[in-house]
Scaffold this active site. Sequence first.
Site, mmCIF file in Angstrom:
data_model
loop_
_atom_site.group_PDB
_atom_site.id
_atom_site.type_symbol
_atom_site.label_atom_id
_atom_site.label_comp_id
_atom_site.label_asym_id
_atom_site.label_seq_id
_atom_site.Cartn_x
_atom_site.Cartn_y
_atom_site.Cartn_z
ATOM 1 N N ALA A 236 4.447 18.891 62.757
ATOM 2 C CA ALA A 236 5.464 17.821 62.721
ATOM 3 C C ALA A 236 5.598 17.140 61.358
ATOM 4 C CB ALA A 236 5.263 16.767 63.812
ATOM 5 N N ALA A 237 4.921 17.645 60.337
ATOM 6 C CA ALA A 237 5.105 17.047 58.998
ATOM 7 C C ALA A 237 6.566 17.224 58.561
ATOM 8 C CB ALA A 237 4.150 17.678 57.990
ATOM 9 N N GLY A 238 7.115 18.419 58.795
ATOM 10 C CA GLY A 238 8.511 18.676 58.423
ATOM 11 C C GLY A 238 9.477 17.834 59.260
ATOM 12 N N ASP A 239 9.153 17.646 60.537
ATOM 13 C CA ASP A 239 10.010 16.816 61.399
ATOM 14 C C ASP A 239 9.984 15.361 60.923
ATOM 15 O OD1 ASP A 239 10.472 19.047 62.968
ATOM 16 O OD2 ASP A 239 8.788 18.599 64.302
HETATM 17 O O1 RIB Z 1 7.725 21.122 64.369
HETATM 18 C C1 RIB Z 1 6.683 20.967 65.298
HETATM 19 C C2 RIB Z 1 7.182 21.188 66.670
HETATM 20 O O2 RIB Z 1 7.614 22.528 66.787
HETATM 21 C C3 RIB Z 1 6.170 21.006 67.765
HETATM 22 O O3 RIB Z 1 6.086 19.687 68.228
HETATM 23 C C4 RIB Z 1 6.609 22.025 68.805
HETATM 24 O O4 RIB Z 1 7.030 21.443 69.991
HETATM 25 C C5 RIB Z 1 7.707 22.839 68.149
HETATM 26 O O5 RIB Z 1 8.942 22.429 68.550
#
Ligand code: RIB
Length: 309
Positions: A236-239
Amino acid sequence: MILVAGSANLDFVVRVPHIPVPGETVLGRNLTFFPGGKGANQAVACARAGGVATDMLLALGNDWFAGPIEASLRDAGVRMHRVRVPEGRTGAAFISVSDDAENAITVAPGANNGLSAGDLPPMAPYSHLLLQLEIPMAVVTEYACAAKENGVKVVLNAAPAQGLPDDLLAAIDILIVNEGELAVVAKHNGDIASCLEHIDIPCTVVTLGHRGCCAIEGGSRVLQPGFSVQALDTTAAGDTFSGVLVAALSEGRSLVEAMQRANAAGALACTKPGAQFSIPGRNEVESFLRDGPPPRQSQIEDLRNYCGF
Ligand code: RIB
């Protein structure tokens, strides 16, 4: 106000000594689960970044997986536009996190595939629509085109990596990609500068892990070196980067400032386990930026060379 439209998953996470290669079995440690999904992670990152309100359009099944996801979005202050897909299981992701903080992720989209064009709420309140590629490409394209027609800025985080249809490409104002995704979208292998030449989008931002990030907007190039942290889990760093970038832009900050905040938030997300649990709040990001050393000239030069700028 920001609308995030995309996936929500329950992440089943196991820490392993190393990511298994094809055909290999590794003995991991305890199984944990966290709310995740690229769409929901980005919505939480936008909301925690503060400054603007965040809504999310998501699809969930009628199962217990949905509960922790809804609770996490609610706790972060995200207002949900929920679609129930009774016949589909809520999206799930199976994640191995290695002792050196890398991950390998398999997603079972389930209910995420139940979103359709008609589910998009009226666009009038929104300045930005933030999309990813964990819902069907045709639906992403319809949402992007509808937003564009209504004067809403369209931001696509092209993850997981897939080639993009022309009508989607034409609707995007800001593209956010990592290096692998950049090569797939550009249909080109080469350094970052040459890949960017193959993309005709007003603004493209490329995340580069610990190196930082770079962007090209209307012919101007921007470099932002990364921050050094003790990484525990890069999930989730990119998110986090995408959500914080869009939140900062929608508050009226410059691209340079937005990239700096997004970089800092992405680095902080690597220091804690889990997807949404690891996403920092506005105060944490601001004190990290205030207390940390400014980038060295040599870091900027290294990044410039790496990007071919
Ligand atoms: O980018 C990380 C995410 O990728 C995770 O939370 C997983 O659910 C996938 O969607």
